[in-house]
Design a protein around this motif. Structure first.
Motif, PDB file in Angstrom:
ATOM      1  N   GLU A 177     -12.594   9.705  -1.023  1.00  0.00           N
ATOM      2  CA  GLU A 177     -11.163   9.418  -0.954  1.00  0.00           C
ATOM      3  C   GLU A 177     -10.477  10.492  -0.122  1.00  0.00           C
ATOM      4  N   ASN A 178      -9.678  10.061   0.821  1.00  0.00           N
ATOM      5  CA  ASN A 178      -8.974  10.984   1.699  1.00  0.00           C
ATOM      6  C   ASN A 178      -7.477  10.749   1.536  1.00  0.00           C
ATOM      7  N   PHE A 179      -6.830  11.687   0.829  1.00  0.00           N
ATOM      8  CA  PHE A 179      -5.401  11.539   0.561  1.00  0.00           C
ATOM      9  C   PHE A 179      -4.592  12.243   1.637  1.00  0.00           C
ATOM     10  N   THR A 180      -3.624  11.517   2.167  1.00  0.00           N
ATOM     11  CA  THR A 180      -2.784  12.040   3.231  1.00  0.00           C
ATOM     12  C   THR A 180      -1.339  11.643   2.937  1.00  0.00           C
ATOM     13  N   ASP A 181      -0.502  11.495   3.965  1.00  0.00           N
ATOM     14  CA  ASP A 181       0.909  11.181   3.733  1.00  0.00           C
ATOM     15  C   ASP A 181       1.283   9.783   4.206  1.00  0.00           C
ATOM     16  N   VAL A 182       0.295   8.903   4.392  1.00  0.00           N
ATOM     17  CA  VAL A 182       0.574   7.507   4.740  1.00  0.00           C
ATOM     18  C   VAL A 182      -0.130   6.599   3.746  1.00  0.00           C
ATOM     19  N   SER A 183       0.448   5.425   3.515  1.00  0.00           N
ATOM     20  CA  SER A 183      -0.096   4.510   2.511  1.00  0.00           C
ATOM     21  C   SER A 183      -1.213   3.630   3.042  1.00  0.00           C
ATOM     22  N   ALA A 184      -1.442   3.689   4.332  1.00  0.00           N
ATOM     23  CA  ALA A 184      -2.529   2.923   4.940  1.00  0.00           C
ATOM     24  C   ALA A 184      -2.679   3.398   6.378  1.00  0.00           C
ATOM     25  N   ILE A 185      -3.783   3.009   6.986  1.00  0.00           N
ATOM     26  CA  ILE A 185      -3.906   3.149   8.433  1.00  0.00           C
ATOM     27  C   ILE A 185      -3.262   1.913   9.046  1.00  0.00           C
ATOM     28  N   TYR A 186      -2.434   2.110  10.033  1.00  0.00           N
ATOM     29  CA  TYR A 186      -1.705   0.993  10.617  1.00  0.00           C
ATOM     30  C   TYR A 186      -2.355   0.528  11.914  1.00  0.00           C
ATOM     31  N   SER A 187      -2.084  -0.720  12.259  1.00  0.00           N
ATOM     32  CA  SER A 187      -2.727  -1.340  13.406  1.00  0.00           C
ATOM     33  C   SER A 187      -2.227  -0.802  14.737  1.00  0.00           C
ATOM     34  N   ALA A 188      -1.155  -0.036  14.720  1.00  0.00           N
ATOM     35  CA  ALA A 188      -0.639   0.641  15.914  1.00  0.00           C
ATOM     36  C   ALA A 188       0.213   1.812  15.447  1.00  0.00           C
ATOM     37  N   ASN A 189       0.531   2.682  16.352  1.00  0.00           N
ATOM     38  CA  ASN A 189       1.337   3.859  16.030  1.00  0.00           C
ATOM     39  C   ASN A 189       2.747   3.429  15.620  1.00  0.00           C
ATOM     40  N   PRO A 190       3.160   3.732  14.363  1.00  0.00           N
ATOM     41  CA  PRO A 190       4.504   3.320  13.921  1.00  0.00           C
ATOM     42  C   PRO A 190       5.628   3.954  14.725  1.00  0.00           C
ATOM     43  N   LYS A 191       5.337   5.034  15.447  1.00  0.00           N
ATOM     44  CA  LYS A 191       6.357   5.642  16.296  1.00  0.00           C
ATOM     45  C   LYS A 191       6.573   4.841  17.577  1.00  0.00           C
ATOM     46  N   ILE A 192       5.637   3.940  17.867  1.00  0.00           N
ATOM     47  CA  ILE A 192       5.741   3.117  19.075  1.00  0.00           C
ATOM     48  C   ILE A 192       6.075   1.672  18.721  1.00  0.00           C
ATOM     49  N   VAL A 193       5.385   1.135  17.712  1.00  0.00           N
ATOM     50  CA  VAL A 193       5.592  -0.246  17.270  1.00  0.00           C
ATOM     51  C   VAL A 193       6.313  -0.229  15.931  1.00  0.00           C
ATOM     52  N   SER A 194       7.395  -0.950  15.841  1.00  0.00           N
ATOM     53  CA  SER A 194       8.166  -0.984  14.595  1.00  0.00           C
ATOM     54  C   SER A 194       7.419  -1.787  13.538  1.00  0.00           C
ATOM     55  N   HIS A 195       7.175  -1.148  12.391  1.00  0.00           N
ATOM     56  CA  HIS A 195       6.530  -1.786  11.237  1.00  0.00           C
ATOM     57  C   HIS A 195       5.230  -2.500  11.601  1.00  0.00           C
ATOM     58  N   PRO A 196       4.259  -1.789  12.134  1.00  0.00           N
ATOM     59  CA  PRO A 196       2.976  -2.436  12.439  1.00  0.00           C
ATOM     60  C   PRO A 196       2.250  -2.837  11.160  1.00  0.00           C
ATOM     61  N   GLN A 197       1.351  -3.796  11.287  1.00  0.00           N
ATOM     62  CA  GLN A 197       0.613  -4.262  10.123  1.00  0.00           C
ATOM     63  C   GLN A 197      -0.296  -3.165   9.568  1.00  0.00           C
ATOM     64  N   PRO A 198      -0.346  -3.007   8.246  1.00  0.00           N
ATOM     65  CA  PRO A 198      -1.336  -2.090   7.655  1.00  0.00           C
ATOM     66  C   PRO A 198      -2.726  -2.717   7.746  1.00  0.00           C
TER      67      PRO A 198
END
Length: 451
Positions: free
Chosen positions: A218-239
């Motif tokens: 288990e790798n705990f970080t500060d995001v709830s999932a890996i997203y399909s694209a960078n959220p800073k570039i794509v608004s609300h990408p799919q988890p």
């Protein structure tokens, strides 16, 4: 049994430490905890690892170090105070270790930097173990040396000694104990401190998961999932709920920041699943990273990654494809200057060589150009510093015909030229080169085309 790793943002403050304690105690299978150094508490804050680098810089320069040492110690004191441990002996121990750092003779400056910068994790693991013991939890700090985790190679880019896996597997601990282990730092057989390269704590966690034959990493970080694209570039990408090891490797290489692309190799080799989860939302399922055969890919594309850390060298010479040893000559020139290449797409008369531009100084580029003109006499040679790469990755691309056509058509409609396209035989990833100033736009166009 689970090996659990917490990143720097998960351990930056006392409040974050409490979340970590709650996560550990919520699941009895979490027996081994790998910790990073305290990260940033807020925008503009400085990570403890960076403070330790400053401490090392000042030590090498023979400068006054009391102020930076006090600043570092204050980060640990702040966490201890949250648990009313400010008078506990652990803070005195941390202070003594910080003082001792600049009184040791090191074989080289690289050894010094490794010892200083690796102490962020070392001290944080000791602090977490002390807090847990104060709360009556059966936790023990264990150094990598005690576990038998030894390394070779450069002090600041250490490589695991493969014999470590056997030693780690033989380590004895009972089912009720919790092992708290620092990430990033390790030791050579000579007893010198060394650190892994980027993503060092992830590497430690993966090594321990394999060595201890964990059921899950288990790798705990500060995001709830890996997203399909960078959220800073794509608004609300799919988890991404599930992905394969191969997909994660491809995406990490090209810019996904959750893992360094080398960090998960130990668990891949042992077929141990990885669950990326959020310390601030531990109930969220996160993203599972699994062996290739355990996932049926319904979608053609799993993720889109991008990175602008590249430079390219374009070579043109008629009939280069007919000259035996042409590529070998180029590689020998690169090896002379200790430069590795990332990719080398080619045609019958031309070739593009893609580099991580961190390797290239103006002097090295000038030397390489001189030798190329002298040895292979290209008709044209051009360095392309304005170069970004976008990686479109998905196991399902093999079964879905027409996916790449959608992508190229959409980019053409947007007026985005593609100076380079490269696809490997695995057919799970396609790499395209774009100008840096069109990279973000291209990512959005591709995302809209495939999602």
């Amino acid at each position: 049994m689970k090996v659990v790793k917490f990143g720097g943002s998960s351990l930056a403050t006392g409040a974050q430490f409490q979340k970590v304690l709650d996560i550990i105690t919520a699941d009895n299978d979490r027996r081994v905890v790998v910790v990073s150094a305290p990260g940033k508490r807020f925008d503009g804050d400085i990570k403890v690892t960076d403070l330790l680098k400053t401490y090392a810089d000042q030590t090498i320069a023979g400068a006054y170090t009391d102020e930076i040492m006090t600043t570092i110690l204050a980060r640990y004191q702040e966490i201890a105070q949250h648990f009313s441990l400010e008078d506990n002996k652990i803070i005195l121990q941390i202070k003594q270790q910080l003082v001792h750092l600049n009184r040791v003779h090191y074989p080289s400056f690289n050894h010094l930097y490794a010892a200083f910068m690796g102490h962020g994790e070392l001290l944080n693991a000791q602090l977490l173990a002390a807090i847990m013991q104060e709360k009556g939890m059966p936790a023990s700090f264990v150094s990598p040396a005690e576990l038998g985790l030894t390394v070779t190679g450069s002090p600041r880019a250490a490589r695991l000694d493969p014999e470590s896996y056997h030693a780690i597997n033989q380590y004895q601990f009972d089912d009720t104990s919790l092992l708290i282990v620092p990430g990033f730092i390790a030791y050579t057989n000579d007893g010198y401190a060394a650190t892994f390269s980027r993503g060092g704590s992830d590497i430690t966690g993966a090594i321990l998961a394999r060595g201890l034959q964990a059921d899950l990493y288990e790798n705990f970080t500060d995001v709830s999932a890996i997203y399909s694209a960078n959220p800073k570039i794509v608004s609300h990408p799919q988890p991404i709920s599930k992905m394969t090891y191969r997909e994660m490797r491809e995406l990490s290489y090209a810019g996904f920041a959750v893992f360094h692309d080398e960090a998960i190799i130990p668990v891949i080799e042992a077929n141990i699943p990885i669950n990326v989860k959020n310390t601030n939302d531990p109930q969220a399922p996160g993203t599972m990273i699994m062996p290739n055969h355990e996932i049926d890919s319904e979608n053609p594309v799993t993720g889109i990654a991008n990175d602008n850390r590249f430079a390219a060298l374009y070579l043109h010479r008629y009939l280069l494809n007919r000259e035996v040893g042409f590529t070998l000559k180029i590689l020998q020139i690169l090896a002379t200057y200790n430069v590795s290449y990332e990719h080398m797409p080619s045609g019958i008369d031309d070739m593009t060589i893609i580099f991580d531009k961190a390797q290239l100084t103006p002097e090295i580029k000038a030397h390489i150009s001189h030798d190329l003109y002298a040895i292979i006499a290209p008709d044209e040679l051009d360095w392309l510093d304005d170069y970004a790469i976008i990686m479109i990755v998905g196991e399902g691309m093999q079964q879905h015909i027409g996916t790449f056509s959608k992508i190229t058509s959409s980019l053409a409609e947007a007026g985005i030229n593609l100076p380079m396209i490269n696809q490997g035989a695995s057919q799970i990833s396609t790499m395209i080169g774009v100008p840096v100033d069109r990279m973000n736009e291209a990512v959005r166009v591709i995302y809209n085309a495939v999602f």
